[in-house]
Design an enzyme around this catalytic site. Sequence first.
Site, PDB file in Angstrom:
ATOM      1  N   ILE A 116       0.839  -1.197   0.000  1.00  0.00           N
ATOM      2  CA  ILE A 116       0.000   0.000   0.000  1.00  0.00           C
ATOM      3  C   ILE A 116       0.872   1.244   0.000  1.00  0.00           C
ATOM      4  O   ILE A 116       1.864   1.323   0.731  1.00  0.00           O
ATOM      5  CB  ILE A 116      -0.965   0.002   1.214  1.00  0.00           C
ATOM      6  CG1 ILE A 116      -1.831   1.274   1.218  1.00  0.00           C
ATOM      7  CG2 ILE A 116      -0.237  -0.172   2.532  1.00  0.00           C
ATOM      8  CD1 ILE A 116      -2.949   1.260   2.247  1.00  0.00           C
ATOM      9  N   SER A 117       0.539   2.199  -0.863  1.00  0.00           N
ATOM     10  CA  SER A 117       1.212   3.495  -0.924  1.00  0.00           C
ATOM     11  C   SER A 117       2.714   3.309  -1.170  1.00  0.00           C
ATOM     12  O   SER A 117       3.104   2.700  -2.166  1.00  0.00           O
ATOM     13  CB  SER A 117       0.916   4.283   0.354  1.00  0.00           C
ATOM     14  OG  SER A 117       1.260   5.643   0.205  1.00  0.00           O
ATOM     15  N   TRP A 118       3.578   3.805  -0.280  1.00  0.00           N
ATOM     16  CA  TRP A 118       5.025   3.583  -0.431  1.00  0.00           C
ATOM     17  C   TRP A 118       5.316   2.092  -0.513  1.00  0.00           C
ATOM     18  O   TRP A 118       6.179   1.659  -1.292  1.00  0.00           O
ATOM     19  CB  TRP A 118       5.763   4.211   0.745  1.00  0.00           C
ATOM     20  CG  TRP A 118       7.258   4.148   0.671  1.00  0.00           C
ATOM     21  CD1 TRP A 118       8.093   5.115   0.193  1.00  0.00           C
ATOM     22  CD2 TRP A 118       8.107   3.070   1.102  1.00  0.00           C
ATOM     23  NE1 TRP A 118       9.404   4.701   0.284  1.00  0.00           N
ATOM     24  CE2 TRP A 118       9.446   3.449   0.839  1.00  0.00           C
ATOM     25  CE3 TRP A 118       7.866   1.829   1.670  1.00  0.00           C
ATOM     26  CZ2 TRP A 118      10.526   2.631   1.137  1.00  0.00           C
ATOM     27  CZ3 TRP A 118       8.948   1.004   1.967  1.00  0.00           C
ATOM     28  CH2 TRP A 118      10.258   1.406   1.697  1.00  0.00           C
ATOM     29  N   GLY A 120       3.461  -0.088  -1.812  1.00  0.00           N
ATOM     30  CA  GLY A 120       3.097  -0.539  -3.148  1.00  0.00           C
ATOM     31  C   GLY A 120       4.224  -0.309  -4.143  1.00  0.00           C
ATOM     32  O   GLY A 120       4.431  -1.108  -5.064  1.00  0.00           O
ATOM     33  N   THR A 142      -1.331   3.271  -4.756  1.00  0.00           N
ATOM     34  CA  THR A 142       0.101   3.455  -4.941  1.00  0.00           C
ATOM     35  C   THR A 142       0.422   4.130  -6.265  1.00  0.00           C
ATOM     36  O   THR A 142      -0.460   4.409  -7.076  1.00  0.00           O
ATOM     37  CB  THR A 142       0.839   2.116  -4.798  1.00  0.00           C
ATOM     38  OG1 THR A 142       2.234   2.347  -4.637  1.00  0.00           O
ATOM     39  CG2 THR A 142       0.604   1.214  -6.009  1.00  0.00           C
TER      40      THR A 142
END
Length: 287
Positions: A116-118, A120, A142
């Site tokens: 998830i996000s970073w 990802g 992401t």
Amino acid sequence: MKPTTHLLTPAGEPAGEGTMVKRSGVVTVGAQPLRVSLVGEGSGRPLLLVNGIGATGDLFDDFRVHLTDRETIAFDAPGVGGSPAPAWPWRVRWYARVVADLIGRLGHEQVDVLGISWGGALAQELAIRHPDRVRRLVLVATTPGVISVPGSPRAMAVLMTPRRYYDSDYLRRVAPTLYGGAIREHPELLLRHAHVRATHPPTPKGYLTQLSALRRWSSLYGLSRLAVPALVMAGDDDPIIPLANGRLIARTIPDARLHVVEGGGHMFLFTRASEMATHVRAFLDAG
């Protein structure tokens, strides 16, 4: 790893039937100690969970209890929670190499991966550089890196500092701007997260190291060559990662599907944990 154990239950539910055991400890990969937690050890195909910038693996707890049919693995990135910061700034590919080695240290040849996000971004790099370690890939809220649609300037300004991990009042003030979605109308959804964030915060050095790793990073060079099935999940109300980025990633990966979360902010995986776990499970179990 030398373990500590405790019970894990869905938010708001007492310990009892369905309670899961979470085992935590430190695994040293090369010269880098990593705090790792396991839930449902030995159950089904393992799923590795990779969190966002500055976020401890413990923040996945409210999500992973809805995946009781499989082992889930989470870890604190270097410089976060129980994992010391690296001695020098790392590039994303160095994080990916350590994670690939961690999978082997835990006794697995191959795992499913959700980032998830970073996290990802790290999951994309892991799949590109170590495809033998990744069976299926789930990318949540992401980015593909420097060639992407930027987030809201106000949200990105908040993201430049780890202050929200140290100051709960500040987190409450900036959460609607930073995360959008359900948290904009219901900031109380972040209360459990706020406690875990304060308990296992990143070090300033660790946070800046994660931030700088993305400075010139892009996954677009490798996504078109990925041979693993991928599920890209993106919210249409995400101030940090606009939906266009999820669409771009899903178009670039040959075997990818896109799931748009209506009204989903940056934290939809946690604010709608049961619903999202259903989608993730269906993808991982599909033929």
